[in-house]
Design a protein around this motif. Sequence first.
Motif, PDB file in Angstrom:
ATOM      1  N   GLN A  64      62.581  12.434  24.487  1.00  0.00           N
ATOM      2  CA  GLN A  64      62.095  12.469  23.104  1.00  0.00           C
ATOM      3  C   GLN A  64      61.032  13.536  22.883  1.00  0.00           C
ATOM      4  OE1 GLN A  64      60.803   8.494  22.113  1.00  0.00           O
ATOM      5  NE2 GLN A  64      62.724   7.567  22.839  1.00  0.00           N
ATOM      6  N   THR A  65      60.452  14.045  23.989  1.00  0.00           N
ATOM      7  CA  THR A  65      59.434  15.098  23.883  1.00  0.00           C
ATOM      8  C   THR A  65      59.854  16.251  24.792  1.00  0.00           C
ATOM      9  OG1 THR A  65      57.790  13.332  23.653  1.00  0.00           O
ATOM     10  CG2 THR A  65      56.959  15.575  23.954  1.00  0.00           C
ATOM     11  N   PRO A  66      60.742  17.101  24.302  1.00  0.00           N
ATOM     12  CA  PRO A  66      61.284  18.164  25.161  1.00  0.00           C
ATOM     13  C   PRO A  66      60.207  19.154  25.616  1.00  0.00           C
ATOM     14  CG  PRO A  66      62.607  17.882  23.165  1.00  0.00           C
ATOM     15  CD  PRO A  66      61.328  17.119  22.966  1.00  0.00           C
ATOM     16  N   SER A  67      60.258  19.511  26.883  1.00  0.00           N
ATOM     17  CA  SER A  67      59.411  20.560  27.447  1.00  0.00           C
ATOM     18  C   SER A  67      59.998  20.935  28.799  1.00  0.00           C
ATOM     19  CB  SER A  67      57.963  20.072  27.626  1.00  0.00           C
ATOM     20  OG  SER A  67      57.868  19.135  28.686  1.00  0.00           O
ATOM     21  N   ASP A  68      59.579  22.069  29.317  1.00  0.00           N
ATOM     22  CA  ASP A  68      60.053  22.460  30.651  1.00  0.00           C
ATOM     23  C   ASP A  68      59.600  21.444  31.693  1.00  0.00           C
ATOM     24  OD1 ASP A  68      61.278  24.685  29.639  1.00  0.00           O
ATOM     25  OD2 ASP A  68      59.637  26.070  30.165  1.00  0.00           O
ATOM     26  N   ALA A  69      58.404  20.898  31.481  1.00  0.00           N
ATOM     27  CA  ALA A  69      57.869  19.926  32.429  1.00  0.00           C
ATOM     28  C   ALA A  69      58.671  18.628  32.398  1.00  0.00           C
ATOM     29  CB  ALA A  69      56.401  19.652  32.127  1.00  0.00           C
ATOM     30  N   SER A  70      58.950  18.122  31.181  1.00  0.00           N
ATOM     31  CA  SER A  70      59.720  16.880  31.095  1.00  0.00           C
ATOM     32  C   SER A  70      61.136  17.083  31.612  1.00  0.00           C
ATOM     33  CB  SER A  70      59.746  16.367  29.653  1.00  0.00           C
ATOM     34  OG  SER A  70      60.396  17.290  28.800  1.00  0.00           O
ATOM     35  N   LYS A  71      61.682  18.271  31.397  1.00  0.00           N
ATOM     36  CA  LYS A  71      63.027  18.563  31.885  1.00  0.00           C
ATOM     37  C   LYS A  71      63.072  18.499  33.414  1.00  0.00           C
ATOM     38  CE  LYS A  71      65.285  21.685  29.696  1.00  0.00           C
ATOM     39  NZ  LYS A  71      65.778  22.987  29.164  1.00  0.00           N
ATOM     40  N   ALA A  72      62.020  18.987  34.070  1.00  0.00           N
ATOM     41  CA  ALA A  72      61.963  18.939  35.532  1.00  0.00           C
ATOM     42  C   ALA A  72      61.963  17.501  36.040  1.00  0.00           C
ATOM     43  CB  ALA A  72      60.722  19.675  36.041  1.00  0.00           C
ATOM     44  N   VAL A  73      61.249  16.637  35.313  1.00  0.00           N
ATOM     45  CA  VAL A  73      61.194  15.222  35.715  1.00  0.00           C
ATOM     46  C   VAL A  73      62.532  14.544  35.455  1.00  0.00           C
ATOM     47  CG1 VAL A  73      60.013  13.025  35.403  1.00  0.00           C
ATOM     48  CG2 VAL A  73      58.728  15.160  35.232  1.00  0.00           C
ATOM     49  N   ILE A  74      63.151  14.836  34.328  1.00  0.00           N
ATOM     50  CA  ILE A  74      64.452  14.235  34.015  1.00  0.00           C
ATOM     51  C   ILE A  74      65.478  14.619  35.066  1.00  0.00           C
ATOM     52  CG2 ILE A  74      66.371  14.304  32.375  1.00  0.00           C
ATOM     53  CD1 ILE A  74      64.271  14.516  30.128  1.00  0.00           C
ATOM     54  N   GLY A  75      65.437  15.862  35.501  1.00  0.00           N
ATOM     55  CA  GLY A  75      66.352  16.288  36.561  1.00  0.00           C
ATOM     56  C   GLY A  75      66.118  15.525  37.851  1.00  0.00           C
ATOM     57  N   ALA A  76      64.842  15.317  38.180  1.00  0.00           N
ATOM     58  CA  ALA A  76      64.516  14.564  39.391  1.00  0.00           C
ATOM     59  C   ALA A  76      64.968  13.116  39.272  1.00  0.00           C
ATOM     60  CB  ALA A  76      63.015  14.627  39.658  1.00  0.00           C
ATOM     61  N   LEU A  77      64.829  12.539  38.078  1.00  0.00           N
ATOM     62  CA  LEU A  77      65.276  11.160  37.852  1.00  0.00           C
ATOM     63  C   LEU A  77      66.793  11.060  38.002  1.00  0.00           C
ATOM     64  CD1 LEU A  77      63.010  10.335  34.786  1.00  0.00           C
ATOM     65  CD2 LEU A  77      62.872   9.253  37.030  1.00  0.00           C
ATOM     66  N   ALA A  78      67.498  12.056  37.518  1.00  0.00           N
ATOM     67  CA  ALA A  78      68.961  12.061  37.657  1.00  0.00           C
ATOM     68  C   ALA A  78      69.356  12.109  39.133  1.00  0.00           C
ATOM     69  CB  ALA A  78      69.558  13.246  36.902  1.00  0.00           C
ATOM     70  N   GLU A  79      68.627  12.894  39.921  1.00  0.00           N
ATOM     71  CA  GLU A  79      68.914  12.970  41.355  1.00  0.00           C
ATOM     72  C   GLU A  79      68.713  11.616  42.027  1.00  0.00           C
ATOM     73  OE1 GLU A  79      66.696  16.057  43.203  1.00  0.00           O
ATOM     74  OE2 GLU A  79      67.519  17.644  41.930  1.00  0.00           O
ATOM     75  N   LEU A  80      67.640  10.930  41.674  1.00  0.00           N
ATOM     76  CA  LEU A  80      67.378   9.630  42.276  1.00  0.00           C
ATOM     77  C   LEU A  80      68.452   8.621  41.873  1.00  0.00           C
ATOM     78  CD1 LEU A  80      63.497   9.288  41.841  1.00  0.00           C
ATOM     79  CD2 LEU A  80      64.770   9.899  43.899  1.00  0.00           C
ATOM     80  N   ILE A  81      68.888   8.706  40.633  1.00  0.00           N
ATOM     81  CA  ILE A  81      69.906   7.776  40.155  1.00  0.00           C
ATOM     82  C   ILE A  81      71.219   7.963  40.909  1.00  0.00           C
ATOM     83  CG2 ILE A  81      71.436   7.338  38.180  1.00  0.00           C
ATOM     84  CD1 ILE A  81      68.947   7.604  36.391  1.00  0.00           C
ATOM     85  N   VAL A  82      71.617   9.195  41.128  1.00  0.00           N
ATOM     86  CA  VAL A  82      72.889   9.413  41.814  1.00  0.00           C
ATOM     87  C   VAL A  82      72.774   9.072  43.293  1.00  0.00           C
ATOM     88  CG1 VAL A  82      72.669  11.846  42.499  1.00  0.00           C
ATOM     89  CG2 VAL A  82      74.899  10.946  41.810  1.00  0.00           C
ATOM     90  N   LEU A  83      71.594   9.257  43.870  1.00  0.00           N
ATOM     91  CA  LEU A  83      71.397   8.861  45.261  1.00  0.00           C
ATOM     92  C   LEU A  83      71.487   7.348  45.410  1.00  0.00           C
ATOM     93  CD1 LEU A  83      68.514  11.225  46.441  1.00  0.00           C
ATOM     94  CD2 LEU A  83      70.889  11.270  47.178  1.00  0.00           C
ATOM     95  N   ALA A  84      71.027   6.614  44.399  1.00  0.00           N
ATOM     96  CA  ALA A  84      71.111   5.158  44.446  1.00  0.00           C
ATOM     97  C   ALA A  84      72.551   4.686  44.305  1.00  0.00           C
ATOM     98  CB  ALA A  84      70.249   4.549  43.348  1.00  0.00           C
ATOM     99  N   GLY A  85      73.366   5.472  43.595  1.00  0.00           N
ATOM    100  CA  GLY A  85      74.781   5.135  43.470  1.00  0.00           C
ATOM    101  C   GLY A  85      75.074   3.914  42.633  1.00  0.00           C
TER     102      GLY A  85
END
Length: 821
Positions: free
Chosen positions: A584-605
């Motif tokens: 909801q608050t786009p920024s390069d910083a938030s995008k970096a965190v969202i990418g990291a969250l996506a990685e954790l989600i796929v690792l959890a399966g």
Amino acid sequence: MPVRFKASTLVLSSTFLILVSTFPPQAGAVHSKNAGPEKVELKFKLPPPKPLSPEEAMKVFQVEKGFRIELVASEPMIQAPVAMSFDDQGRLYVCEMRGYMHDLAGSTEKEPTGRVSLLEDTDGDGRMDKATAFLDKVVMPRAVMAVNGGALIAVPPQLLFCKDTDGDGVADVKEVIATDFGTLGGQPEHMANSPVWAMDNSIWSAGYSSRLKLRGGVWQKDVGLGRGQWGLCQDDHGRLYFNYNSDMLRADLLPTEAFARNPLLREASSINAKLAADQTLYASHPTPGVNRGYDAKTLSADGRLTKPTATCGALIYRGDAFPASYRGNAFVPEPAANLVKRFTMSEADGLVKATNTAKGSEFLTSTDERFRPVNACNGPDGALYLVDMYRGIIQHQSFLTHYLIANIQARKLEQPFNMGRIWRIVPEGSSAKPVKVTKDAKMLTHPNGWVRDTAQRLIVEAADASAVPALKELLQNESAIAREHALWTLDGLAAITPDLVKTALADKNEHVRAAAARVAPRDYVFDLAAEKHPLVLAHIAIKTINDAALAPLLVTHGKNALIREAALTGLRGKEAAFAKTLAQTPSDASKAVIGALAELIVLAGKAGPIAEMLELAANSPENRDTILKGLAKTDSKSKTVKLVWLEKEPEHLKQLKLASSLANRLVWPGKPGAPAPPVIKPLTETQTALFEKGKTIYATLCAACHQPHGFGLDGLAPPLVDSEWVLGKPEVLARIVMHGLAGPVKVSGRTYNLAMPPLPQLTDEDIAGVLTYIRREWEHTAGAMETKSVTAIREQEKTRSMMWTETELKNLGKKPAAQTK
């Protein structure tokens, strides 16, 4: 628990002082598949080295200019020392592993010949002249730490608190604190070791995933995170430093316990951080006695070890006897090369770096091949102390190669085995004297870190509330280190209040502010606008439990890895929801965190969160590529892919361009080419009981290496989650537990040059239980292991004494090639 491997490239079991090579460790010198070439040539035909007396050994040391080395204690007062610890009176506890490797077979290691001696310097000349057997007749003790008027002593599998209450120097109180501090028998380098009372008033240990606390005379135990192989220390800010046999210095840059909350953060740069890029060794003489000396990559042309292979017992020097430029330096023993290396340390924005100080020389070397420095320690006089096991053989018999055996025999290194020294290094002209520490809060201002640590421990141990006013006053002291100690001491006394936290959070020193964030009450509301330093913000991110407050911090600072990883420790199970908040608050910083969250989600399966992230990708075009890239990530430690079963085809799938690694992983009923959904067979009542028993065994015996979450730890143990070994034939797992497994071994597509020792103490029912547990925990659906099956396997393999190899286990039951038509 199965597959508890011995590390080689960056080990994290508790390697000890052992000469472990950077090549795969071996099952035994008589096993041709694991012990290197049977026919070896000793290229460096050196004469047998003569055992030296302490006086003779002094003459062959080469120490950095401006320093001298002094003898503190030697045989026969002490024998085979492996660890030491000063108490507040300046007395020295020395742990002596006297049963270790009297011969190439290690035939005496089950005998109760070990002891912990209490040494005293009664005439004040700096040399110990009185020794008392504080704890005698124990089997292979391997750690000691002065505490609470006595000492913690590791006698695997127990960690004991021992105390002398009648003043004769002999322990008459022996209290069992833990029963999972290593195992009875097995390889010494695979045991928990080196307990340290850290600045946070917790007792951390190398190779052990729990932390201990002493509160009001009661021992408490809770979760932590395993680290290191042999040796553990801290710096002036309480950060933990450790190493592995072939990696001289690592550290946890953020609080270890925070990362136990999120096991998927296995590739975080904030813990187990590699600090030294250049670890070249400069031995002062040929060092041919290493396990892989036959390999041209191991030794230089003139026979010297150039890369670490037996690193242990590192120290951050915090004394006040050395020149100021040496304070905070790291001193790391390498017993295989008979030297101690010095690194200078630097820090920027919470990140620490170690620099190889000298080119072509070391802080301390010896031409005596039996000089085996296995631990470095700070002392009450500000000097640097070394524990020297002094012996020829430091490689355990389970991993001896044919080459090393030949070298040992040709050069007569088996004898003697009953020597050992403690050395002290001081600047030339130094006349530093030991400081006897009291519970006086003013001692927290002392320039010697050992004195400060001990004073803090004494105050917290005593739960001395009368110290609180003086500690509050110290929060205004000109020394930032004293203010930090005062804050943690107040925390240890349960005397922290919101007002104290508020004051400390306004401190001019970032380490004091970071400590304030750590000791703050869980519901404390931080003023994020007032803080700019990454280290402090990272600690605030760990402590912030309000996601609404955490989101603005990451929108601004999420590109900083330290801050991002700190925040991720507390988001386990909330990744998708938090990603939606950040979007909801786009920024390069938030995008970096969202990418990291996506990685954790796929690792959890997990199917649900993955579906949520796909929906977010469809509805958030600015984050779409970042999300899909994160979801396409595969575990770098695994080449196998676990299918994710969705309830139905995602609505927005057609508008998303999925990478093949993700598209092939997602399946749902009716998807063309998808396999049949897995059938999960329920456990019977008997199997459920086995599962519960195995759960307990895993927590006490296996979790230190493979971790409670089953994802393992780099250098210590590979993952069990989704491992083909765990989910494959249970009869293979049973053999590994019974007899061990020698690397190299491939797990989930990655090769591990490690070894798991056998666990002979487990009964057939124990083995069936723990195998049933790991085959059904972590969303595994494999079948249970029956006790009768384990019994049958034990009978089949009753004559076996060697570890298994990967090749043997994969060919189990197959006919030899010559018999196959």
